[in-house]
Write a protein that holds these residues in place. Structure first.
Motif, PDB file in Angstrom:
ATOM      1  N   LYS A 177      -0.316 -14.301  -9.400  1.00  0.00           N
ATOM      2  CA  LYS A 177      -1.031 -13.786  -8.233  1.00  0.00           C
ATOM      3  C   LYS A 177      -0.423 -12.457  -7.779  1.00  0.00           C
ATOM      4  CE  LYS A 177      -2.456 -14.615  -3.522  1.00  0.00           C
ATOM      5  NZ  LYS A 177      -2.627 -15.541  -2.397  1.00  0.00           N
ATOM      6  N   ALA A 178       0.923 -12.403  -7.762  1.00  0.00           N
ATOM      7  CA  ALA A 178       1.586 -11.145  -7.406  1.00  0.00           C
ATOM      8  C   ALA A 178       1.170 -10.034  -8.372  1.00  0.00           C
ATOM      9  CB  ALA A 178       3.102 -11.329  -7.415  1.00  0.00           C
ATOM     10  N   ALA A 179       1.102 -10.359  -9.656  1.00  0.00           N
ATOM     11  CA  ALA A 179       0.715  -9.362 -10.658  1.00  0.00           C
ATOM     12  C   ALA A 179      -0.717  -8.887 -10.436  1.00  0.00           C
ATOM     13  CB  ALA A 179       0.874  -9.952 -12.058  1.00  0.00           C
ATOM     14  N   ASP A 180      -1.605  -9.818 -10.033  1.00  0.00           N
ATOM     15  CA  ASP A 180      -2.985  -9.432  -9.741  1.00  0.00           C
ATOM     16  C   ASP A 180      -3.057  -8.468  -8.556  1.00  0.00           C
ATOM     17  OD1 ASP A 180      -3.904 -11.018 -11.790  1.00  0.00           O
ATOM     18  OD2 ASP A 180      -4.414 -12.726 -10.508  1.00  0.00           O
ATOM     19  N   MET A 181      -2.071  -8.557  -7.665  1.00  0.00           N
ATOM     20  CA  MET A 181      -2.003  -7.648  -6.520  1.00  0.00           C
ATOM     21  C   MET A 181      -1.233  -6.367  -6.860  1.00  0.00           C
ATOM     22  SD  MET A 181      -1.233 -10.509  -3.539  1.00  0.00           S
ATOM     23  CE  MET A 181      -1.063  -9.297  -2.205  1.00  0.00           C
ATOM     24  N   GLY A 182      -0.744  -6.279  -8.111  1.00  0.00           N
ATOM     25  CA  GLY A 182      -0.050  -5.082  -8.570  1.00  0.00           C
ATOM     26  C   GLY A 182       1.454  -5.140  -8.448  1.00  0.00           C
ATOM     27  N   PHE A 183       2.030  -6.331  -8.203  1.00  0.00           N
ATOM     28  CA  PHE A 183       3.462  -6.435  -7.931  1.00  0.00           C
ATOM     29  C   PHE A 183       4.202  -7.230  -9.003  1.00  0.00           C
ATOM     30  CE2 PHE A 183       1.638  -6.404  -3.501  1.00  0.00           C
ATOM     31  CZ  PHE A 183       2.041  -5.110  -3.186  1.00  0.00           C
ATOM     32  N   THR A 184       5.436  -6.823  -9.239  1.00  0.00           N
ATOM     33  CA  THR A 184       6.415  -7.608  -9.979  1.00  0.00           C
ATOM     34  C   THR A 184       7.516  -7.986  -9.006  1.00  0.00           C
ATOM     35  OG1 THR A 184       5.960  -6.361 -12.005  1.00  0.00           O
ATOM     36  CG2 THR A 184       7.982  -7.659 -11.952  1.00  0.00           C
ATOM     37  N   CYS A 185       7.934  -9.247  -9.004  1.00  0.00           N
ATOM     38  CA  CYS A 185       8.919  -9.721  -8.031  1.00  0.00           C
ATOM     39  C   CYS A 185      10.286  -9.861  -8.682  1.00  0.00           C
ATOM     40  CB  CYS A 185       8.483 -11.074  -7.451  1.00  0.00           C
ATOM     41  SG  CYS A 185       9.663 -11.754  -6.264  1.00  0.00           S
ATOM     42  N   TYR A 186      11.289  -9.241  -8.052  1.00  0.00           N
ATOM     43  CA  TYR A 186      12.670  -9.364  -8.511  1.00  0.00           C
ATOM     44  C   TYR A 186      13.495 -10.088  -7.450  1.00  0.00           C
ATOM     45  CZ  TYR A 186      11.449  -6.165 -12.241  1.00  0.00           C
ATOM     46  OH  TYR A 186      10.872  -5.601 -13.343  1.00  0.00           O
TER      47      TYR A 186
ATOM     48  N   GLN B 147       5.962  -1.888  -7.934  1.00  0.00           N
ATOM     49  CA  GLN B 147       4.683  -1.474  -8.515  1.00  0.00           C
ATOM     50  C   GLN B 147       5.012  -0.499  -9.630  1.00  0.00           C
ATOM     51  OE1 GLN B 147       3.053  -0.188  -4.617  1.00  0.00           O
ATOM     52  NE2 GLN B 147       1.353  -1.603  -5.008  1.00  0.00           N
ATOM     53  N   GLY B 148       4.988  -1.009 -10.853  1.00  0.00           N
ATOM     54  CA  GLY B 148       5.482  -0.205 -11.973  1.00  0.00           C
ATOM     55  C   GLY B 148       6.979  -0.001 -11.810  1.00  0.00           C
ATOM     56  N   ASP B 149       7.397   1.260 -11.815  1.00  0.00           N
ATOM     57  CA  ASP B 149       8.823   1.577 -11.645  1.00  0.00           C
ATOM     58  C   ASP B 149       9.179   1.897 -10.202  1.00  0.00           C
ATOM     59  OD1 ASP B 149       9.295   1.275 -14.378  1.00  0.00           O
ATOM     60  OD2 ASP B 149       8.769   3.376 -14.797  1.00  0.00           O
ATOM     61  N   SER B 150       8.223   1.734  -9.298  1.00  0.00           N
ATOM     62  CA  SER B 150       8.434   2.123  -7.905  1.00  0.00           C
ATOM     63  C   SER B 150       8.666   0.895  -7.030  1.00  0.00           C
ATOM     64  CB  SER B 150       7.212   2.899  -7.403  1.00  0.00           C
ATOM     65  OG  SER B 150       7.325   3.185  -6.035  1.00  0.00           O
ATOM     66  N   ASN B 151       9.685   0.957  -6.190  1.00  0.00           N
ATOM     67  CA  ASN B 151       9.994  -0.132  -5.268  1.00  0.00           C
ATOM     68  C   ASN B 151       8.999  -0.100  -4.106  1.00  0.00           C
ATOM     69  OD1 ASN B 151      11.089  -1.933  -3.384  1.00  0.00           O
ATOM     70  ND2 ASN B 151      13.199  -1.407  -3.907  1.00  0.00           N
ATOM     71  N   ALA B 152       8.153  -1.129  -4.020  1.00  0.00           N
ATOM     72  CA  ALA B 152       7.106  -1.162  -2.993  1.00  0.00           C
ATOM     73  C   ALA B 152       7.663  -1.418  -1.606  1.00  0.00           C
ATOM     74  CB  ALA B 152       6.074  -2.246  -3.336  1.00  0.00           C
ATOM     75  N   PHE B 153       8.941  -1.792  -1.506  1.00  0.00           N
ATOM     76  CA  PHE B 153       9.556  -2.035  -0.198  1.00  0.00           C
ATOM     77  C   PHE B 153      10.186  -0.763   0.383  1.00  0.00           C
ATOM     78  CE2 PHE B 153      10.510  -6.892  -0.594  1.00  0.00           C
ATOM     79  CZ  PHE B 153       9.158  -7.138  -0.493  1.00  0.00           C
ATOM     80  N   HIS B 154      10.212   0.317  -0.373  1.00  0.00           N
ATOM     81  CA  HIS B 154      10.920   1.520   0.067  1.00  0.00           C
ATOM     82  C   HIS B 154       9.947   2.605   0.529  1.00  0.00           C
ATOM     83  CE1 HIS B 154      14.009   4.556   0.322  1.00  0.00           C
ATOM     84  NE2 HIS B 154      13.328   5.347  -0.493  1.00  0.00           N
ATOM     85  N   GLU B 155      10.233   3.168   1.700  1.00  0.00           N
ATOM     86  CA  GLU B 155       9.453   4.301   2.204  1.00  0.00           C
ATOM     87  C   GLU B 155      10.408   5.284   2.896  1.00  0.00           C
ATOM     88  OE1 GLU B 155       6.207   5.271   5.667  1.00  0.00           O
ATOM     89  OE2 GLU B 155       5.964   3.386   4.567  1.00  0.00           O
ATOM     90  N   PRO B 156      10.683   6.423   2.263  1.00  0.00           N
ATOM     91  CA  PRO B 156      11.598   7.395   2.861  1.00  0.00           C
ATOM     92  C   PRO B 156      11.114   7.828   4.251  1.00  0.00           C
ATOM     93  CG  PRO B 156      11.093   7.973   0.582  1.00  0.00           C
ATOM     94  CD  PRO B 156      10.165   6.875   0.959  1.00  0.00           C
ATOM     95  N   GLY B 157      12.020   7.866   5.196  1.00  0.00           N
ATOM     96  CA  GLY B 157      11.690   8.312   6.544  1.00  0.00           C
ATOM     97  C   GLY B 157      11.236   7.219   7.484  1.00  0.00           C
ATOM     98  N   ALA B 158      10.850   6.061   6.948  1.00  0.00           N
ATOM     99  CA  ALA B 158      10.440   4.943   7.803  1.00  0.00           C
ATOM    100  C   ALA B 158      11.674   4.266   8.395  1.00  0.00           C
ATOM    101  CB  ALA B 158       9.630   3.939   6.996  1.00  0.00           C
ATOM    102  N   GLU B 159      11.455   3.457   9.434  1.00  0.00           N
ATOM    103  CA  GLU B 159      12.571   2.732  10.038  1.00  0.00           C
ATOM    104  C   GLU B 159      13.242   1.854   8.986  1.00  0.00           C
ATOM    105  OE1 GLU B 159      13.442   0.021  14.010  1.00  0.00           O
ATOM    106  OE2 GLU B 159      11.537  -0.204  12.948  1.00  0.00           O
ATOM    107  N   TYR B 160      14.552   2.004   8.831  1.00  0.00           N
ATOM    108  CA  TYR B 160      15.338   1.302   7.813  1.00  0.00           C
ATOM    109  C   TYR B 160      14.818   1.580   6.406  1.00  0.00           C
ATOM    110  CZ  TYR B 160      16.399  -1.303  12.097  1.00  0.00           C
ATOM    111  OH  TYR B 160      16.721  -1.642  13.400  1.00  0.00           O
ATOM    112  N   GLN B 161      14.065   2.690   6.236  1.00  0.00           N
ATOM    113  CA  GLN B 161      13.463   3.064   4.948  1.00  0.00           C
ATOM    114  C   GLN B 161      12.553   1.947   4.415  1.00  0.00           C
ATOM    115  OE1 GLN B 161      14.412   6.220   4.090  1.00  0.00           O
ATOM    116  NE2 GLN B 161      15.746   6.195   5.875  1.00  0.00           N
TER     117      GLN B 161
END
Length: 448
Positions: A119-128, A253-267
């Motif tokens: 299900k995560a993969a269908d949403m575009g995610f790989t879980c580590y 999402q691919g090689d990109s960490n979907a939990f990370h956003e530069p500049g956001a609170e706590y990134q």
């Protein structure tokens, strides 16, 4: 026959492996094992190994008992505590459980996690995932004369004990874990006497769950070899911390960490906030899975940094979900840490419900409540209520009741696992509540 299967068969022949153990778990995560002769492995790859599923807790009913164990060749490993010239060389493979017509069994915990990851993969995610596994090392599996377990030492958090039993134990255990392909990040003495922690490196969630099952076996084997006893019981001591399995989660999402956003609170990205909101909203419903034993609630409500309330925080170790300290320039390391899970949980089901709840938060765009900046356990009940820090279930009975009322848990686990798990937990609670404990006898017998 695929290349992985061919590799396994070739390795068995070249390494003179005499026994191949097929591993899987029941609904509560107890490891099951059957040993195959090398000549039978090719047939097991092609057709699976038939067994009586009704004899395994939560796997099948008597009238549909025939099941097949299908070995997963990607999990093949030589077991290092066998061989070395002393006994016959032994290996293991994890299995997927199939019905007689070859379909994945809805009652197989490993299949539950596979479905959630699909299900995560269908949403575009790989879980580590990255677990920090705590356990106690005792002198014996029997309590001492005072009825209390006897730890191997009286050391504390991060203590270095020259010539110490636990230090030698960890060195041997880490070496053996690496021998079976499990990478270790840290190992150290924990806060309780005889308590240890070994942290495994990041891996995808299915591999991590397999690794945890192997980890527990390795730890127990090393303890037996050294004349000690290892226990993953959540709270073996009244006066010392319980053993948890804090687990770090990240979605890619691919090689990109979907939990990370530069500049956001706590990134921390919007995806991360919604994932965390999903976990917090549904935690009372899945606590029976992440904390599945009567004794689990002695840990959750026994202090020692165990989280008891719905809350999140940045580097706040009293929070149920923690956003670890951000590493500048290391966006790939952005993650969330769930601190409620026991080290005795069934990892396949526990990671399924945690991931499933987080994905639900993303799907439904849940709003994350404000962070907790203070020690939640130090607040008054009124302060916690005003801030929205509702409690986790306080007993297995309460946890089962909240799980029974959940709409999401049967969707994640499937109706069969959901019902089988609840039936097992109701029976455990019934057994427990009928017991007259030493506490009751010492407190009441002489005065009432």
């Amino acid at each position: 026959m695929n290349r992985q299967q061919e590799f396994v068969l070739r390795t068995i022949e070249e390494r003179d492996v005499r026994f191949v153990r097929l591993w899987f778990t029941d609904v509560v995560g107890s490891l099951k094992s059957v040993a195959l002769a090398p000549a039978e492995v090719e047939g097991a790859f092609e057709e699976g190994l038939g067994f009586d599923g009704s004899a395994i807790e939560g796997l099948a009913r008597v009238f549909e008992s025939d099941m097949l164990a299908q070995p997963d060749p990607s999990t093949f490993q030589i077991l290092p505590w066998r061989g070395n010239g002393h006994t016959e060389q032994t290996s293991r493979m994890f299995c997927d459980i199939l019905t007689p017509d070859g379909e994945p069994s809805a009652a197989d915990p490993r299949n539950v996690l596979k479905r959630t990851l699909e299900k995560a993969a269908d949403m575009g995610f790989t879980c580590y995932t990255h677990p920090e596994i705590e356990f106690y090392l005792l002198k014996s599996d029997k309590p001492g004369p005072d009825g209390i377990p006897v730890p191997v030492d009286q050391a504390g958090y991060f203590d270095h004990v020259p010539g110490g039993v636990a230090q030698d134990f960890r060195r041997t255990a880490v070496t053996m874990l690496e021998d079976v392909g499990i990478s270790v990040e840290f190992s150290h003495h924990e806060g309780g006497p005889g308590q240890n922690e070994i942290d495994l490196r990041y891996a995808d969630a299915l591999q991590t769950a397999d690794n945890i099952m192997t980890f527990r076996t390795v730890i127990r084997e090393v303890a037996i070899q050294q004349g000690t006893y290892a226990t993953f019981m959540p709270k073996p001591f009244s006066d010392h911390p319980g053993s948890g399995m804090h687990t770090h989660f990240s979605l890619f999402q691919g090689d990109s960490n979907a939990f990370h956003e530069p500049g956001a609170e706590y990134q921390m990205s919007k995806t991360a906030r919604q994932f965390m909101a999903g976990i917090l909203k549904h935690a009372p419903e899945f606590t029976a899975v992440t904390n599945q034993f009567v004794n689990s609630y002695k840990r959750l409500w026994g202090g020692g940094e165990a989280p008891s309330y719905l809350s999140w925080g940045h580097n706040n170790r009293s929070a149920l979900v923690r956003v670890p300290l951000y590493k500048p320039g290391k966006g790939q390391a952005s993650r969330l840490e769930y601190r409620g899970i026991d080290s005795a949980a069934n990892p396949y089901l526990a990671y399924s419900v945690l991931l499933g709840a987080g994905l639900k938060g993303i799907e439904e765009e849940y709003e994350l409540p404000p962070a907790a900046g203070e020690d939640i356990s130090a607040l008054t009940s009124a302060e916690r209520r005003a801030m929205g820090h509702d409690p986790l279930p306080s007993s297995l009975h309460d946890a089962v009741r909240q799980m029974e009322e959940s709409e999401l848990m049967p969707q994640i686990l499937g109706e069969q696992v959901f019902e089988n798990f609840l039936r097992n937990k109701r029976a455990e609670w019934q057994d427990y509540r009928l017991q007259v404990t030493p506490y009751e006898l010492s407190r009441y017998l002489g005065v009432l």
